[in-house]
Write a protein that holds these residues in place. Structure first.
Motif, PDB file in Angstrom:
ATOM      1  N   UNK A 122       0.860  -1.177   0.000  1.00  0.00           N
ATOM      2  CA  UNK A 122       0.000   0.000   0.000  1.00  0.00           C
ATOM      3  C   UNK A 122       0.893   1.222   0.000  1.00  0.00           C
ATOM      4  N   UNK A 123       0.555   2.192  -0.849  1.00  0.00           N
ATOM      5  CA  UNK A 123       1.416   3.344  -1.100  1.00  0.00           C
ATOM      6  C   UNK A 123       0.802   4.623  -0.530  1.00  0.00           C
ATOM      7  N   UNK A 124       1.571   5.288   0.352  1.00  0.00           N
ATOM      8  CA  UNK A 124       1.162   6.567   0.930  1.00  0.00           C
ATOM      9  C   UNK A 124       2.116   7.688   0.551  1.00  0.00           C
ATOM     10  N   UNK A 125       2.887   7.520  -0.511  1.00  0.00           N
ATOM     11  CA  UNK A 125       3.863   8.542  -0.872  1.00  0.00           C
ATOM     12  C   UNK A 125       3.175   9.706  -1.577  1.00  0.00           C
ATOM     13  N   UNK A 126       3.785  10.917  -1.560  1.00  0.00           N
ATOM     14  CA  UNK A 126       3.193  12.067  -2.256  1.00  0.00           C
ATOM     15  C   UNK A 126       3.161  11.856  -3.761  1.00  0.00           C
ATOM     16  N   UNK A 127       2.320  12.646  -4.429  1.00  0.00           N
ATOM     17  CA  UNK A 127       2.128  12.485  -5.880  1.00  0.00           C
ATOM     18  C   UNK A 127       3.424  12.645  -6.653  1.00  0.00           C
ATOM     19  N   UNK A 128       4.288  13.538  -6.218  1.00  0.00           N
ATOM     20  CA  UNK A 128       5.527  13.791  -6.965  1.00  0.00           C
ATOM     21  C   UNK A 128       6.451  12.570  -7.004  1.00  0.00           C
ATOM     22  N   UNK A 129       6.317  11.686  -6.015  1.00  0.00           N
ATOM     23  CA  UNK A 129       7.180  10.501  -5.951  1.00  0.00           C
ATOM     24  C   UNK A 129       6.445   9.221  -6.316  1.00  0.00           C
ATOM     25  N   UNK A 155       7.927  -0.859  -6.648  1.00  0.00           N
ATOM     26  CA  UNK A 155       7.230  -1.971  -5.990  1.00  0.00           C
ATOM     27  C   UNK A 155       6.789  -3.022  -7.001  1.00  0.00           C
ATOM     28  N   UNK A 156       6.450  -2.610  -8.223  1.00  0.00           N
ATOM     29  CA  UNK A 156       6.130  -3.588  -9.266  1.00  0.00           C
ATOM     30  C   UNK A 156       7.371  -4.407  -9.609  1.00  0.00           C
ATOM     31  N   UNK A 157       8.509  -3.740  -9.723  1.00  0.00           N
ATOM     32  CA  UNK A 157       9.758  -4.446 -10.017  1.00  0.00           C
ATOM     33  C   UNK A 157      10.139  -5.412  -8.901  1.00  0.00           C
ATOM     34  N   UNK A 158       9.657  -5.145  -7.676  1.00  0.00           N
ATOM     35  CA  UNK A 158       9.938  -6.038  -6.549  1.00  0.00           C
ATOM     36  C   UNK A 158       9.065  -7.286  -6.567  1.00  0.00           C
ATOM     37  N   UNK A 159       8.126  -7.349  -7.508  1.00  0.00           N
ATOM     38  CA  UNK A 159       7.326  -8.560  -7.672  1.00  0.00           C
ATOM     39  C   UNK A 159       6.038  -8.613  -6.888  1.00  0.00           C
ATOM     40  N   UNK A 160       5.521  -7.463  -6.470  1.00  0.00           N
ATOM     41  CA  UNK A 160       4.279  -7.454  -5.696  1.00  0.00           C
ATOM     42  C   UNK A 160       3.107  -7.860  -6.584  1.00  0.00           C
ATOM     43  N   UNK A 161       2.143  -8.563  -6.016  1.00  0.00           N
ATOM     44  CA  UNK A 161       0.969  -9.000  -6.779  1.00  0.00           C
ATOM     45  C   UNK A 161      -0.188  -8.007  -6.684  1.00  0.00           C
ATOM     46  N   UNK A 162      -0.293  -7.294  -5.572  1.00  0.00           N
ATOM     47  CA  UNK A 162      -1.372  -6.330  -5.376  1.00  0.00           C
ATOM     48  C   UNK A 162      -0.803  -5.056  -4.775  1.00  0.00           C
ATOM     49  N   UNK A 163      -1.123  -3.910  -5.391  1.00  0.00           N
ATOM     50  CA  UNK A 163      -0.723  -2.605  -4.875  1.00  0.00           C
ATOM     51  C   UNK A 163      -1.959  -1.739  -4.706  1.00  0.00           C
ATOM     52  N   UNK A 164      -2.177  -1.262  -3.494  1.00  0.00           N
ATOM     53  CA  UNK A 164      -3.239  -0.288  -3.219  1.00  0.00           C
ATOM     54  C   UNK A 164      -2.590   1.091  -3.262  1.00  0.00           C
ATOM     55  N   UNK A 165      -2.964   1.876  -4.268  1.00  0.00           N
ATOM     56  CA  UNK A 165      -2.342   3.180  -4.523  1.00  0.00           C
ATOM     57  C   UNK A 165      -3.276   4.281  -4.023  1.00  0.00           C
ATOM     58  N   UNK A 166      -3.026   4.756  -2.803  1.00  0.00           N
ATOM     59  CA  UNK A 166      -3.912   5.745  -2.191  1.00  0.00           C
ATOM     60  C   UNK A 166      -3.645   7.157  -2.685  1.00  0.00           C
ATOM     61  N   UNK A 167      -2.485   7.389  -3.290  1.00  0.00           N
ATOM     62  CA  UNK A 167      -2.045   8.729  -3.662  1.00  0.00           C
ATOM     63  C   UNK A 167      -2.995   9.384  -4.653  1.00  0.00           C
ATOM     64  N   UNK A 168      -3.331  10.643  -4.396  1.00  0.00           N
ATOM     65  CA  UNK A 168      -4.178  11.431  -5.286  1.00  0.00           C
ATOM     66  C   UNK A 168      -3.332  12.397  -6.111  1.00  0.00           C
TER      67      UNK A 168
END
Length: 290
Positions: free
Chosen positions: A70-77, A85-98
């Motif tokens: 799950x991603x809480x980083x600012x939009x710029x990053x 995280x995709x390159x790390x092989x994750x199967x599910x990413x919840x992208x909360x960033x607006x």
């Protein structure tokens, strides 16, 4: 059972040392989520609520191992963080960033799809399986375990409907807040299909709003494939054409994306249409009693 997440999900939190990341990590832990790692560049070696922090997703994957993020980083990053995280092989990413630029979102979704990663979001409230796991910001107190699968663009609407269902004694198998668009990863159609295949889900609730064509796309799948009963509430029925009402995806263009066009498509697909959360509860109860 829940869709997308489970009690076995091993969760990594991007931006765990930030204000939102730390707060939501505590709330997810309290909900029973198995958080195994956090990532903030330059903060490796620290801990947040007992969770080890790493400098990169690759380092966290090598040291701990995770399948969900799950991603809480600012939009710029956000773009670099998602690629990492995709390159790390994750199967599910919840992208909360607006407020990620739309062209970046489109590129990220294509990159994730090519690497076998499902993205929920961006700008979403995430997923909760009451009593099991939470990867997102849904308030636990609004939900209870049961057999109703809920999908919504709006996080706030999913909270309200979840609370209304729970107060009526009607629990949920999973509740998903997809985000406000205009471009999504995991869609309403995807959620309906997953609920249709889930043996624990008995009734599917689709919460929609004006703008875009995702409800019509879900309706086409429902009409051709769905056996389970579907109940839908479309908000924004009186919105003026051409105006955005909070969500980037909630913009009507001519006759496309109107509440009327969505209601017509869903009704034609055999969906039970309702006009309020209270009517939704009554309809869901009747369908479960049948």
């Amino acid at each position: 059972m829940a869709i997308l997440i489970s009690a076995q999900s091993r969760v990594m939190v991007q931006g765990i040392t930030g204000k939102s990341g730390a707060l939501q990590t505590k709330m997810m832990l309290d909900a029973g989520t198995h958080i195994v790692a956090g990532v903030t560049p330059g903060k490796g070696g620290q801990t947040v609520h007992g969770i080890p922090v790493f400098n990169s997703a690759a380092e966290a994957q090598a040291e701990i191992g995770f399948d969900t993020a799950i991603c809480f980083v600012p939009a710029r990053a956000a773009k670099d963080s998602v690629i990492e995280v995709v390159d790390a092989g994750v199967k599910l990413l919840v992208l909360t960033t607006e407020e990620i630029p739309t062209h970046d979102v489109a590129a990220l979704l294509a990159y994730a799809k090519a690497h076998g990663t499902t993205i929920v979001g961006p700008g979403c409230s995430g997923i909760i399986a009451p009593g099991v796991c939470k990867v997102g910001s849904h308030p636990v107190r609004f939900f209870r375990k049961g057999s109703i699968g809920v999908v919504s663009k709006s996080g706030a609407l999913s909270y309200e409907v979840g609370k209304t269902l729970s107060e009526a004694g009607l629990g949920q198998s999973s509740v998903i807040g997809l985000g406000g668009g205009p471009v999504w990863g995991f869609t309403q159609r995807d959620a309906v299909e997953a609920y249709e295949k889930d043996p624990e889900t008995k009734v599917i609730v689709l919460l929609g709003e004006i703008g875009g064509s995702s409800e019509e796309e879900a309706a086409a799948w429902i009409g051709s494939h769905c056996v389970k009963p579907v109940v839908s509430l479309i908000v924004g029925r009186h919105a003026p054409a051409g105006r955005s009402l909070g969500h980037a995806g909630a913009i009507i263009q001519g006759s496309a994306g109107t509440a009327a066009s969505k209601i017509e498509a869903l009704t034609h697909a055999g969906v039970h249409m309702v006009g309020s959360p209270e009517e939704l509860v009554q309809t869901v109860r009747q369908l479960l009693d049948q």
